[in-house]
Scaffold this motif. Structure first.
Motif, PDB file in Angstrom:
ATOM      1  N   ARG A 144       1.558  -3.036   6.561  1.00 33.51           N
ATOM      2  CA  ARG A 144       2.213  -1.850   7.127  1.00 33.51           C
ATOM      3  C   ARG A 144       3.367  -2.329   8.004  1.00 33.51           C
ATOM      4  O   ARG A 144       3.161  -3.036   8.983  1.00 33.51           O
ATOM      5  CB  ARG A 144       1.235  -1.001   7.936  1.00 33.51           C
ATOM      6  CG  ARG A 144       1.903   0.251   8.523  1.00 33.51           C
ATOM      7  CD  ARG A 144       0.901   1.312   8.921  1.00 33.51           C
ATOM      8  NE  ARG A 144       0.053   0.908  10.039  1.00 33.51           N
ATOM      9  CZ  ARG A 144      -0.955   1.647  10.503  1.00 33.51           C
ATOM     10  NH1 ARG A 144      -1.271   2.805   9.924  1.00 33.51           N
ATOM     11  NH2 ARG A 144      -1.678   1.223  11.518  1.00 33.51           N
ATOM     12  N   ASN A 213       5.024   2.237  -0.746  1.00 36.34           N
ATOM     13  CA  ASN A 213       4.717   3.677  -0.782  1.00 36.34           C
ATOM     14  C   ASN A 213       5.972   4.526  -0.676  1.00 36.34           C
ATOM     15  O   ASN A 213       5.944   5.714  -0.945  1.00 36.34           O
ATOM     16  CB  ASN A 213       3.686   4.061   0.295  1.00 36.34           C
ATOM     17  CG  ASN A 213       4.278   4.136   1.687  1.00 36.34           C
ATOM     18  OD1 ASN A 213       5.233   3.413   1.990  1.00 36.34           O
ATOM     19  ND2 ASN A 213       3.733   5.012   2.525  1.00 36.34           N
ATOM     20  N   SER A 214       7.092   3.919  -0.323  1.00 32.99           N
ATOM     21  CA  SER A 214       8.321   4.730  -0.314  1.00 32.99           C
ATOM     22  C   SER A 214       9.339   4.077  -1.238  1.00 32.99           C
ATOM     23  O   SER A 214       9.270   2.874  -1.505  1.00 32.99           O
ATOM     24  CB  SER A 214       8.859   4.861   1.115  1.00 32.99           C
ATOM     25  OG  SER A 214       9.441   3.664   1.521  1.00 32.99           O
ATOM     26  N   ASP A 255      13.400   4.415   5.215  1.00 40.11           N
ATOM     27  CA  ASP A 255      12.240   4.865   6.004  1.00 40.11           C
ATOM     28  C   ASP A 255      11.879   3.783   7.018  1.00 40.11           C
ATOM     29  O   ASP A 255      11.997   2.600   6.725  1.00 40.11           O
ATOM     30  CB  ASP A 255      11.011   5.065   5.105  1.00 40.11           C
ATOM     31  CG  ASP A 255      11.186   6.239   4.157  1.00 40.11           C
ATOM     32  OD1 ASP A 255      12.165   6.999   4.346  1.00 40.11           O
ATOM     33  OD2 ASP A 255      10.372   6.372   3.239  1.00 40.11           O
ATOM     34  N   GLU A 257       8.722   3.535   8.368  1.00 43.23           N
ATOM     35  CA  GLU A 257       7.354   3.061   8.154  1.00 43.23           C
ATOM     36  C   GLU A 257       7.088   2.901   6.653  1.00 43.23           C
ATOM     37  O   GLU A 257       7.159   3.871   5.897  1.00 43.23           O
ATOM     38  CB  GLU A 257       6.345   4.031   8.781  1.00 43.23           C
ATOM     39  CG  GLU A 257       5.054   3.317   9.135  1.00 43.23           C
ATOM     40  CD  GLU A 257       4.157   4.111  10.083  1.00 43.23           C
ATOM     41  OE1 GLU A 257       4.509   4.178  11.283  1.00 43.23           O
ATOM     42  OE2 GLU A 257       3.144   4.653   9.638  1.00 43.23           O
ATOM     43  N   ILE A 259       4.588   1.076   3.625  1.00 47.99           N
ATOM     44  CA  ILE A 259       3.336   0.384   3.306  1.00 47.99           C
ATOM     45  C   ILE A 259       3.516  -0.365   1.999  1.00 47.99           C
ATOM     46  O   ILE A 259       4.109   0.159   1.059  1.00 47.99           O
ATOM     47  CB  ILE A 259       2.181   1.411   3.161  1.00 47.99           C
ATOM     48  CG1 ILE A 259       1.829   1.967   4.534  1.00 47.99           C
ATOM     49  CG2 ILE A 259       0.988   0.803   2.436  1.00 47.99           C
ATOM     50  CD1 ILE A 259       0.391   2.026   4.865  1.00 47.99           C
TER      51      ILE A 259
HETATM   52  C1  NAG Z   1       4.276   5.326   3.749  1.00 45.58           C
HETATM   53  O1  NAG Z   1       3.205   5.077   4.638  1.00 45.58           O
HETATM   54  C2  NAG Z   1       3.557   5.212   6.017  1.00 45.58           C
HETATM   55  C3  NAG Z   1       2.370   4.763   6.826  1.00 45.58           C
HETATM   56  O2  NAG Z   1       1.261   5.516   6.538  1.00 45.58           O
HETATM   57  C4  NAG Z   1       3.976   6.627   6.298  1.00 45.58           C
HETATM   58  O3  NAG Z   1       4.363   6.728   7.627  1.00 45.58           O
HETATM   59  C5  NAG Z   1       5.130   6.973   5.390  1.00 45.58           C
HETATM   60  O4  NAG Z   1       5.443   8.301   5.579  1.00 45.58           O
HETATM   61  C6  NAG Z   1       4.757   6.745   3.941  1.00 45.58           C
HETATM   62  N1  NAG Z   1       5.908   6.944   3.122  1.00 45.58           N
HETATM   63  C7  NAG Z   1       5.937   7.819   2.136  1.00 45.58           C
HETATM   64  C8  NAG Z   1       7.223   7.943   1.410  1.00 45.58           C
HETATM   65  O5  NAG Z   1       4.972   8.472   1.837  1.00 45.58           O
END
Ligand code: NAG
Ligand code: NAG
Ligand code: NAG
Ligand code: NAG
Ligand code: NAG
Ligand code: NAG
Ligand code: NAG
Ligand code: NAG
Ligand code: NAG
Length: 761
Positions: A144, A213-214, A255, A257, A259
């Motif tokens: 993270r 995740n993004s 972004d 944050e 993961i």
């Molecule tokens: C990816 O994970 C982080 C941590 O949980 C979160 O803050 C962020 O919104 C997530 N990004 C997406 C694009 O979902």
């Protein structure tokens, strides 16, 4: 500061209602001063050990971590507490901030504050303001990242990343090629090839599969040849079949944050993806991976020993030691690139030379299921690779420092009833291979070119034809005393399997350490030591200082140490040393400050060859002195804190020595014997599996093993006990109780038979 967990489900609530032993574990204990503990995240026996890699020129970073230096990456693979030269540091990511013009230029970033960690959780902050948090499952990890807001965050994937070695011994790892592909959905897959490291391994390949995740604002692959600037590669793919061209990728994010989930596999990128997607599926919260790690460690490891003790120092030593003995070997079942088999597969042993003395026997007691799998895996390695391993890492059997000490491990498991699905006829055949077939000397070890260090017993030709080892072979004396111990292991298994001729033969061979005994070699007024010899006769040595390295007659300890090594033949050894009184003085001399004329003691708490020494007073009926000497070592050479270990942890070997001191017993590997000394706590219960327990109580002590340490009386399973030892059957096979009465002064509570010395009859 510890990470506070959020409970996310009812099932977690149920687990958390049980006691959380992880609060007693300090993952930084023993990380400095040569302890080399791995402070990153892992599950018990997990394939992934995710942690930081610190680079400081001139300093080898064995487990990746250093308290100083700069981050070169956060990588998925590490060893626990080893020395020699670093291994792994592979499959890494490194967070970077801003525009990165030359990603493959060996970038490092500074550390802003000291790292933090607890079981299943690690946190670091880089000098450019990125917060990195890590957790792991068995075969995948989760990162993270928190990038400073308003700036571009990047994740660098440098496939060439390994832990380097600066010691100049030719043991540094090399990157040998790799590939990286970015797929349409933004995830990446690839593999890297590496060689060498402490065990001089040939090329090995690890596959990886990483997700974010993004979505990235940009994703690029690069190559860099030599020191030239990184060149961007089209179509999100880069590959090199040679180590001279480095490959990698850079993912940029707006972004703050992000993961990342990454899986690894020894088989394929597909299996790496399956590993991460089954263990840490998309959408998994970071916290739930941490909770899973905490729960696994509590259930599978830490709850195996409970005590009524409430002293933070004692509890920290107990539970931290339990933790660090369970990071390797790695359970790689289903992840064996070498052969297809239905047997379990474990590797990253690193090394049996360290572990056979008192660690594997504790592993059997605490993890009977895993231990049976580990024994089957050893035999399967012989089945397909031809020899049992000693320091198997990256699926390569090398490197052997002394004897073929897997023989000792198998013998110990055999005599203590490890059966299950173990094929002992095959296990014995594997041991006979060690005892009878000289391994080819290929590849040649530049640090010991005389004979194989890859596997088996390189100096076997002399051992078989002469019954001793001439200086034609390096480490002749220390190998001879270990070969004798190994042969004793064969005797034990042959006896059990009804192979009486073999049993007689190997018992006889187990006495050949005596052929190195020069009764006229003297030191500090004592005579009789194991020394180098050839057909002309004994060769004079400096008994105190001849302890050396790969090319020397004795490996990493002196004639003083190795003269006491063959504990299966103690009574003969005592005779050869001149009897009980002389042995008493000789042992005392080893623990006397300055006795050798230089500072410190001849006894060396920093390395394994002398692990047994403080307990050998048992064999001359001075149990009280075993108690006082071993307790002094435990209390003065071990402590909480980052410098808490006296030497390299060596896969948790040091920690198991301390655990036995707390328990009040000490194993004699290869026999069913446990020497009884004195427990630390008023009450300790060890879960032996299958509903069995060993319950150890003491009265009259101080509850932490500091004072009133001498045994006044003992009951075993409710019966008064006067021998200074017991056997596996007495308290482990079906469980049992030990009730100690302790006091401030030594009394002669023992009488009767001394511990067995089976080769001495
Ligand atoms: C990816 O994970 C982080 C941590 O949980 C979160 O803050 C962020 O919104 C997530 N990004 C997406 C694009 O979902
Ligand atoms: C980063 O690179 C982009 C695109 O090349 C450029 O527009 C921007 O000015 C650069 N930013 C910095 C801080 O150099
Ligand atoms: C990065 O390290 C590798 C391996 O040590 C070396 O070959 C290469 O020249 C280095 N690159 C730069 C830009 O220093
Ligand atoms: C990332 O890479 C993939 C494949 O190389 C490509 O299809 C995709 O558009 C890229 N995404 C960005 C943001 O560059
Ligand atoms: C806890 O144990 C340590 C180490 O044995 C000892 O020094 C300390 O005095 C003990 N603390 C208490 C409160 O008993
Ligand atoms: C080792 O890994 C295999 C495959 O994941 C698993 O089936 C087995 O239960 C593991 N062993 C232990 C002791 O956890
Ligand atoms: C035992 O060893 C001795 C000396 O090496 C040898 O003479 C004898 O034959 C051996 N006995 C057996 C039973 O192997
Ligand atoms: C044995 O070693 C001694 C001392 O190094 C040497 O003088 C002698 O020649 C050696 N004998 C043989 C047969 O190699
Ligand atoms: C126990 O007895 C032996 C002689 O049998 C003696 O040397 C020793 O000092 C005694 N130990 C204690 C603690 O009294």
């Amino acid at each position: 500061m510890r990470y506070s967990r959020t409970l996310t489900s009812l099932s977690l609530l149920v687990v958390s209602a049980a006691e959380d032993f992880t609060k007693h574990v300090d993952v930084f204990m023993g990380t400095q001063n040569g302890g080399n503990d791995f402070p990153g995240v892992a599950r018990p026996f997990g394939m992934v050990k995710l942690g930081p890699d610190l680079l400081q020129s001139g300093t080898d970073s064995y487990s990746g971590y250093l308290s100083n230096g700069a981050f070169s990456g956060f990588s998925m693979m590490h060893e626990q507490g080893t020395g020699g030269a670093p291994k792994y540091g592979t499959v890494s990511q490194l967070p970077l901030v801003g525009n990165i013009s030359d990603p493959l230029s060996n970038i490092t970033v500074s550390r802003k504050v000291a790292d933090e960690g607890s079981i299943g959780y690690y946190k670091a902050q880089t000098g450019d303001g990125v917060e990195v948090e890590l957790s792991a499952s068995a075969r995948a990890g989760i990162y993270r990242y928190n990038f400073p807001s308003g700036s571009q965050g990047n994740v660098l994937v440098d496939v060439s990343h390994v832990l380097p070695s600066f010691r100049g011994q030719g043991l540094g790892q090399n990157y040998m090629g790799g590939d990286l592909l970015i797929l349409a959905d933004g995830h990446y897959e690839g593999s890297g090839v590496y060689d060498n490291g402490w065990n001089e391994a040939p090329d090995w390949t690890i596959y990886f599969c990483g997700y974010f995740n993004s979505s990235a604002t940009s994703n690029k692959t690069y190559s860099a040849t030599g020191a030239a600037k990184s060149v961007e590669q089209p179509s999100g793919f880069v590959s090199s079949s040679s180590g001279s061209t480095r490959v990698g990728g850079l993912f940029s994010f707006s972004d703050s944050e992000v993961i990342s989930r990454v899986g690894i596999s020894w088989i394929s990128t597909k299996q790496a993806c399956d590993n991460v997607n089954s263990e840490i599926p998309a959408g998994t919260s970071f916290e739930s991976v941490v909770d899973g790690a905490v729960s696994d460690w509590n259930t599978e490891v830490l709850s195996k020993i409970v005590t009524t003790n409430t002293n933070d120092t004692s509890l920290s030593l107990l539970y931290t030691s339990l933790y660090f003995m369970h990071l390797i070997p790695t359970n790689q079942t289903g992840e064996n690139p070498g052969w297809t088999s239905s047997e379990p597969y474990y590797q990253d042993i690193f090394t049996f030379w360290d572990l056979f003395r008192c660690s594997t026997s504790l592993m059997q007691i605490l993890q009977p299921t895993a231990y049976e799998e580990q024994i089957r895996s050893l035999i399967d390695i012989w089945r397909f690779d031809g020899y049992l391993p000693d320091a198997r890492s990256s699926n390569y059997n090398g490197r052997t420092q002394g004897g073929s000490n897997a023989d000792n491990v198998l013998a110990d498991a055999y005599v203590k009833g490890v059966r299950g699905a173990v094929n002992w006829e095959d296990g014995y055949k594997a041991m006979v291979k060690d005892a009878e077939v000289t391994p080819p000397n290929y590849p040649v070890d530049p640090m010991a070119p005389d004979s194989s260090t890859h596997e088996g017993r390189g100096a076997l030709p002399d051992w078989l034809s002469l019954g001793y080892i001439t200086p034609t072979f390096t480490r002749a004396v220390s190998r001879a005393v270990e070969y004798a111990y190994n042969d004793f292991g064969l005797y034990q298994v042959a006896s059990g399997l009804g192979k009486d001729d073999d049993a007689r033969k190997y018992l006889n061979r187990s006495r050949n350490w005596r052929n190195h005994w020069n009764p006229d070699q003297t030191s500090l007024g004592f005579s009789g030591f194991v020394v180098p010899r050839n057909s002309t006769g004994f060769i004079n040595v400096d008994t105190l200082n001849a302890g050396g390295y790969w090319m020397d007659p004795y490996y990493e300890a002196s004639a003083w140490a190795y003269s006491f090594a063959d504990v299966h033949d103690m009574q003969e050894m005592i005779k050869m040393m001149g009897g009980t009184e002389t042995v008493l003085n000789r042992l005392n001399t080893m623990f006397t400050e300055g006795a050798s004329g230089s500072s410190g003691t001849i006894f060396d708490p920093t390395n394994e060859p002398m692990f047994n020494l403080p307990y050998l007073y048992h064999f001359i009926d001075r149990q009280d002195l075993s108690v006082s000497q071993s307790r002094k070592v435990a209390k003065s050479d071990y402590s909480t804190g980052v410098t808490g270990l006296p030497g390299n942890s060596d896969a948790g070997a040091m920690q198991t020595w301390l655990l036995w001191n707390m328990i009040g017993l000490y194993p004699i590997t290869g026999q069913t014997t446990f020497l009884i000394h004195s427990p630390w706590f008023e009450s300790m219960t060890i879960d032996l599996g299958d509903g069995k327990t060993l319950h150890i109580t003491s009265t009259g002590g101080d509850g932490n093993g500091d004072t009133n340490i001498y045994v006044q009386s003992l009951k075993v399973n409710g019966q008064a006990w006067e021998r200074n030892w017991l056997t596996w059957d007495d308290v482990f096979a079906k469980g049992g109780t030990l009730e100690f009465e302790l006091g401030p002064t030594a009394v002669n509570w023992t009488s009767g038979e001394l511990p067995p010395s089976p080769a001495s009859e």
